[in-house]
Design a protein around this motif. Structure first.
Motif, PDB file in Angstrom:
ATOM      1  N   PRO A 133       0.834  -1.214   0.000  1.00 10.25           N
ATOM      2  CA  PRO A 133       0.000   0.000   0.000  1.00 10.25           C
ATOM      3  C   PRO A 133       0.861   1.254   0.000  1.00 10.25           C
ATOM      4  O   PRO A 133       2.082   1.196   0.197  1.00 10.25           O
ATOM      5  N   ARG A 134       0.236   2.397  -0.220  1.00  6.37           N
ATOM      6  CA  ARG A 134       0.951   3.674  -0.171  1.00  6.37           C
ATOM      7  C   ARG A 134       1.584   3.847   1.207  1.00  6.37           C
ATOM      8  O   ARG A 134       0.960   3.564   2.234  1.00  6.37           O
ATOM      9  N   ILE A 135       2.798   4.353   1.240  1.00 12.51           N
ATOM     10  CA  ILE A 135       3.465   4.551   2.520  1.00 12.51           C
ATOM     11  C   ILE A 135       2.870   5.725   3.289  1.00 12.51           C
ATOM     12  O   ILE A 135       3.009   5.804   4.508  1.00 12.51           O
ATOM     13  N   ASP A 136       2.192   6.640   2.587  1.00 17.08           N
ATOM     14  CA  ASP A 136       1.696   7.859   3.217  1.00 17.08           C
ATOM     15  C   ASP A 136       0.197   7.805   3.529  1.00 17.08           C
ATOM     16  O   ASP A 136      -0.417   8.823   3.825  1.00 17.08           O
ATOM     17  N   VAL A 142      -7.962  11.604   4.889  1.00 19.32           N
ATOM     18  CA  VAL A 142      -8.429  11.023   3.630  1.00 19.32           C
ATOM     19  C   VAL A 142      -7.325  11.178   2.591  1.00 19.32           C
ATOM     20  O   VAL A 142      -7.248  12.200   1.903  1.00 19.32           O
ATOM     21  N   VAL A 143      -6.461  10.204   2.483  1.00 18.87           N
ATOM     22  CA  VAL A 143      -5.382  10.241   1.496  1.00 18.87           C
ATOM     23  C   VAL A 143      -5.861   9.518   0.243  1.00 18.87           C
ATOM     24  O   VAL A 143      -6.137   8.323   0.271  1.00 18.87           O
ATOM     25  N   GLY A 144      -5.980  10.257  -0.842  1.00 19.01           N
ATOM     26  CA  GLY A 144      -6.497   9.691  -2.080  1.00 19.01           C
ATOM     27  C   GLY A 144      -5.457   8.907  -2.847  1.00 19.01           C
ATOM     28  O   GLY A 144      -4.335   8.672  -2.377  1.00 19.01           O
ATOM     29  N   ALA A 145      -5.823   8.529  -4.075  1.00 21.43           N
ATOM     30  CA  ALA A 145      -4.952   7.690  -4.897  1.00 21.43           C
ATOM     31  C   ALA A 145      -3.642   8.376  -5.246  1.00 21.43           C
ATOM     32  O   ALA A 145      -2.618   7.720  -5.442  1.00 21.43           O
ATOM     33  N   LYS A 160      11.757   7.054   6.875  1.00 25.65           N
ATOM     34  CA  LYS A 160      10.631   6.536   7.653  1.00 25.65           C
ATOM     35  C   LYS A 160       9.702   5.641   6.839  1.00 25.65           C
ATOM     36  O   LYS A 160       8.644   5.252   7.321  1.00 25.65           O
ATOM     37  N   SER A 161      10.089   5.315   5.617  1.00 26.02           N
ATOM     38  CA  SER A 161       9.242   4.447   4.792  1.00 26.02           C
ATOM     39  C   SER A 161       9.273   3.022   5.331  1.00 26.02           C
ATOM     40  O   SER A 161      10.335   2.517   5.720  1.00 26.02           O
ATOM     41  N   PRO A 162       8.118   2.328   5.376  1.00 27.35           N
ATOM     42  CA  PRO A 162       8.088   0.944   5.881  1.00 27.35           C
ATOM     43  C   PRO A 162       8.787  -0.039   4.946  1.00 27.35           C
ATOM     44  O   PRO A 162       9.069  -1.168   5.348  1.00 27.35           O
ATOM     45  N   TYR A 163       9.019   0.353   3.727  1.00 25.21           N
ATOM     46  CA  TYR A 163       9.798  -0.465   2.803  1.00 25.21           C
ATOM     47  C   TYR A 163      10.645   0.482   1.950  1.00 25.21           C
ATOM     48  O   TYR A 163      10.334   1.655   1.798  1.00 25.21           O
ATOM     49  N   PRO A 164      11.754   0.022   1.397  1.00 22.59           N
ATOM     50  CA  PRO A 164      12.673   0.930   0.707  1.00 22.59           C
ATOM     51  C   PRO A 164      12.084   1.502  -0.584  1.00 22.59           C
ATOM     52  O   PRO A 164      11.460   0.798  -1.365  1.00 22.59           O
ATOM     53  N   ILE A 165      12.255   2.804  -0.767  1.00 24.17           N
ATOM     54  CA  ILE A 165      11.906   3.498  -2.017  1.00 24.17           C
ATOM     55  C   ILE A 165      13.235   3.852  -2.668  1.00 24.17           C
ATOM     56  O   ILE A 165      13.951   4.733  -2.203  1.00 24.17           O
ATOM     57  N   ARG A 166      13.576   3.149  -3.742  1.00 25.53           N
ATOM     58  CA  ARG A 166      14.933   3.261  -4.281  1.00 25.53           C
ATOM     59  C   ARG A 166      15.004   3.933  -5.646  1.00 25.53           C
ATOM     60  O   ARG A 166      16.090   4.306  -6.108  1.00 25.53           O
TER      61      ARG A 166
END
Length: 549
Positions: A133-136, A142-145, A160-166
Motif C-alpha cells: 500500500p501507499r506509505i503515506d 483522507v489520502v487519495g490515490a 521513515k518508509s516501511p519499505y525501501p523506495i529506491r
C-alpha cells in the motif's frame, strides 16, 4: 483568516434571515444543525474583525450585498493547493455560503457545466499479489490515490518508509521548484538509487536525474484529445506543427520503448515471487496469460497518439465530425451553425440560450425550454427549484458524518490552534501566480521573460521604510527551511506583516540559459507542513524574516 471571514458572513446571512429560505428548505440537509453550530459558536462579525482586521460593519455589508444579488453571486473557491491547515473547512464554508443564496447550478453562481463524452480506449493492468500500500496512507484523514506529495517525500527523505523506495520516474513535474522545502526534496533525490526524468527542458529536477529522457515540445507532438467541461463544452486536440527535433520523442513513444525493454525482465521476477501467478500458470499457457493479463506493459502504448485520439472521438461523433476536429482543432455538436463572428474582437461559440448553466436533475415539474433556455426567466426562479445533487443525500450536505468518524469536524469550524500568528518583526509569506507565469515550466521562455524578467517581493511600503528598504533593493528572506535573495517592491497594495512574490522563478539549473537565477523560488522558503484532511501542502503558513543586504 479567510475561514473566520466566511463564517462571519454566514452568521449574518442566517441571523438576519437574508438567505434564500425556499432554496434551503428544498435543497439542504442538516441545515438546522449548521444554523445552530454557527449561532452557538458566536461566529459574529465582531469576532471575525479581531482575527481578520476587517471591520464588522464591512462584513455585514458584504453579506447583505451578496445575498441581495444572489443567486447571481458566487464566493469563488479558487483552484490551487491549500493555503493553510483549515483549508478544507474554508472551501466547504465558502460553497455553503454561496448555496445559502441559491447560487449553485445557476447562471451567475457556481456552475458545473456539461462535459462532452469521449469513447473508450481500454487496456488491462497487471495485478500483483505482493503489491504494497501507499506509505503515506495514514498521514491525513483522507489520502487519495495520488497521495500526499510532501508527506510521502518527507517519509522517504527521513528514512521513515516501511519499505525501501529506491527509484523514481518524474514526468510533467519539477519537484525541485514546485514542492515546499526544496532542501528536503534534494535530500530525497540524493537517497534514490535511480532517478529518471522525462522533460522538455533541463529543469532543476532534471539536473538531479541519473537518466534524462528528452521529450519533444508540444509543437512537435500530438497531444491526447481532451473534453473540456463548462457552460460552453468542447472537445479539442492539439496537433503537431513539425516533427520532433534532435533525439526528442513524444512521451507515448518513450513509454513504449521502456515497456518493451522492461516487460519480459519484470515478468521473470513476477513468475519467481508472485504465488498467485505461479498458481495460474499451472493450468494456463504462459504466453497467453502474459498477454491477456496486462503483464506486457507496452500494450497500452502500441497505438500512436493520433490513432488513439481517432478511436476515442469517432466512436461518439463519427468520421465527419473527426474531419471537423482535425481541420478546426475544436469540435462540439452544432458548432458550424452556432459559431459566429460578432465583430473583430468578439466571437460567439454558443448562442446565449444554449449554454449549460444548469445541468443537475430537477426533482419538481418545470418547463425545460422555459427554465433552461428562455433568457427572460429570472435566475431566482431557476435557482429555487429542487435539485438532485451528486452527494449521498442528493442535497447540499451541511453535516458530514463520514468525516466525523475520521476525526474531522463534520461542519466548518474555527480552531485557534490552526491559525498561524505572525510574531512581531516578522512576516507571513504568501505566493501566487502571474498571468504570464502560471507554472515554473514556462520560466525559460524568452518571450515571457521580456514581459517579466524576474520576480520581486511585495512588502508594505510603511514597513519597508522602517527597515530602510527601497524599490529594487536586494533583501534576504529566510524561514525555518531556507533563505533566498530577491529584489524588493514596497507598495501600499499589501497589508502589514505579509509579504508576497510570484511563483515560477529562481531556477538554479545552468541548462536553463534564460531562466538561470532569475529572481527567487518560493518553495525554497515555504515550510513543508500539510493540511490534516487530504494531506496537501500548506502554502501560506510560513513565517519569514527580511533584511536588506
Amino acid at each position: 483568516t479567510d475561514l473566520a471571514f466566511v463564517l462571519a458572513l454566514t452568521y449574518v446571512a442566517i441571523s438576519d434571515q437574508i438567505y434564500n429560505r425556499s432554496y434551503v428548505a428544498k435543497n439542504f440537509v442538516d441545515f438546522d444543525k449548521y444554523k445552530k453550530h454557527i449561532i452557538e459558536n458566536e461566529y459574529t462579525p465582531e469576532w471575525a474583525e479581531k482575527i481578520t482586521g476587517i471591520p464588522a460593519a464591512t462584513i455585514c455589508k458584504i453579506a447583505h450585498d451578496f445575498m441581495a444579488n444572489a443567486p447571481q453571486a458566487v464566493y469563488y473557491q479558487g483552484r490551487r493547493t491549500t493555503w493553510s491547515k483549515n483549508d478544507f473547512q474554508l472551501r466547504r464554508a465558502m460553497a455553503l455560503f454561496s448555496a445559502l443564496g441559491g447560487g449553485i447550478d445557476v447562471k451567475g453562481g457556481i456552475v458545473f457545466g456539461k462535459k462532452l463524452p469521449l469513447g473508450e480506449h481500454t487496456t488491462t493492468a497487471p495485478m500483483y499479489a505482493q503489491a504494497k500500500p501507499r506509505i503515506d496512507k495514514n498521514l491525513a484523514a483522507v489520502v487519495g490515490a495520488t497521495g500526499t506529495w510532501v508527506g510521502w517525500r518527507n517519509m522517504v527523505a527521513e528514512g521513515k518508509s516501511p519499505y525501501p523506495i529506491r527509484g523514481m520516474f518524474v514526468y510533467k513535474q519539477n519537484p525541485m521548484l514546485s514542492v515546499p522545502n526544496t532542501a528536503k526534496t534534494r535530500q530525497m533525490f540524493e537517497k534514490m538509487d535511480l532517478v529518471v526524468v522525462i522533460d522538455t527542458m533541463p529543469s532543476d529536477t532534471a539536473m538531479m536525474a541519473d537518466v534524462i529522457l528528452p521529450e519533444c515540445t508540444y509543437l512537435e507532438r500530438e497531444d491526447p484529445v481532451q473534453s473540456f467541461a463548462g457552460i460552453e463544452p468542447a472537445i479539442a486536440v492539439r496537433e503537431k506543427a513539425i516533427d520532433p527535433m534532435y533525439e526528442t520523442k513524444p512521451v507515448i513513444e518513450i513509454m513504449r520503448g521502456l515497456a518493451q525493454k522492461l516487460s519480459k525482465p519484470l515478468w521473470e521476477i513476477t513468475k519467481k515471487y508472485d504465488e498467485d501467478v505461479q498458481e495460474e500458470l499451472e493450468d494456463t499457457d504462459e504466453e497467453e496469460f502474459y498477454e491477456e493479463n496486462g503483464f506486457d506493459l507496452s500494450e497500452p502504448f502500441m497505438h500512436s497518439q493520433e490513432e488513439t485520439n481517432k478511436h476515442l472521438f469517432v466512436e461518439k461523433y463519427g468520421e465527419e465530425a473527426w474531419g471537423i476536429l482535425r481541420e478546426k482543432g475544436v469540435f462540439y455538436p452544432n458548432m458550424l451553425s452556432y459559431f459566429k463572428k460578432i465583430d473583430n474582437n468578439t466571437y460567439q461559440c454558443y448562442p446565449k440560450d444554449r449554454k449549460f448553466y444548469s445541468v443537475l436533475k430537477l426533482e419538481e415539474e418545470y418547463d425545460a425550454e422555459t427554465f433552461l433556455h428562455d433568457l427572460c426567466v429570472n435566475p431566482v426562479d431557476i435557482a429555487d427549484l429542487k435539485r438532485s445533487f451528486n452527494t449521498p443525500n442528493k442535497k447540499v450536505e451541511c453535516y458530514l458524518g463520514s468525516m466525523e468518524s475520521r476525526g474531522v469536524d463534520p461542519m466548518p469550524t474555527w480552531k485557534d490552534e490552526e491559525f498561524v500568528k505572525v510574531p512581531s518583526g516578522q512576516f507571513k509569506f504568501i505566493s501566487g501566480r502571474h498571468a504570464q507565469f502560471t507554472q515554473n515550466s514556462s520560466q525559460n521562455n524568452i518571450m515571457l521573460l521580456e514581459l517579466m524578467r524576474e520576480n520581486y517581493i511585495w512588502i508594505n511600503d510603511q514597513e519597508a521604510k522602517a527597515l530602510g528598504i527601497a524599490f529594487g533593493d536586494t533583501v534576504e528572506v529566510s524561514s525555518r527551511v531556507g533563505r533566498v535573495r530577491i529584489k524588493a517592491y514596497p507598495t501600499p497594495k499589501i497589508v502589514p506583516q505579509t509579504v508576497f512574490y510570484i511563483h515560477g522563478f529562481g531556477a538554479k539549473s545552468e541548462g536553463l540559459t534564460f531562466a538561470h537565477r532569475n529572481g527567487a523560488s518560493d518553495n525554497e522558503i515555504i515550510e513543508d507542513t500539510i493540511e490534516p484532511v487530504h494531506g496537501c501542502a500548506n502554502m501560506h503558513d510560513t513565517i519569514v524574516s527580511i533584511k536588506k543586504v
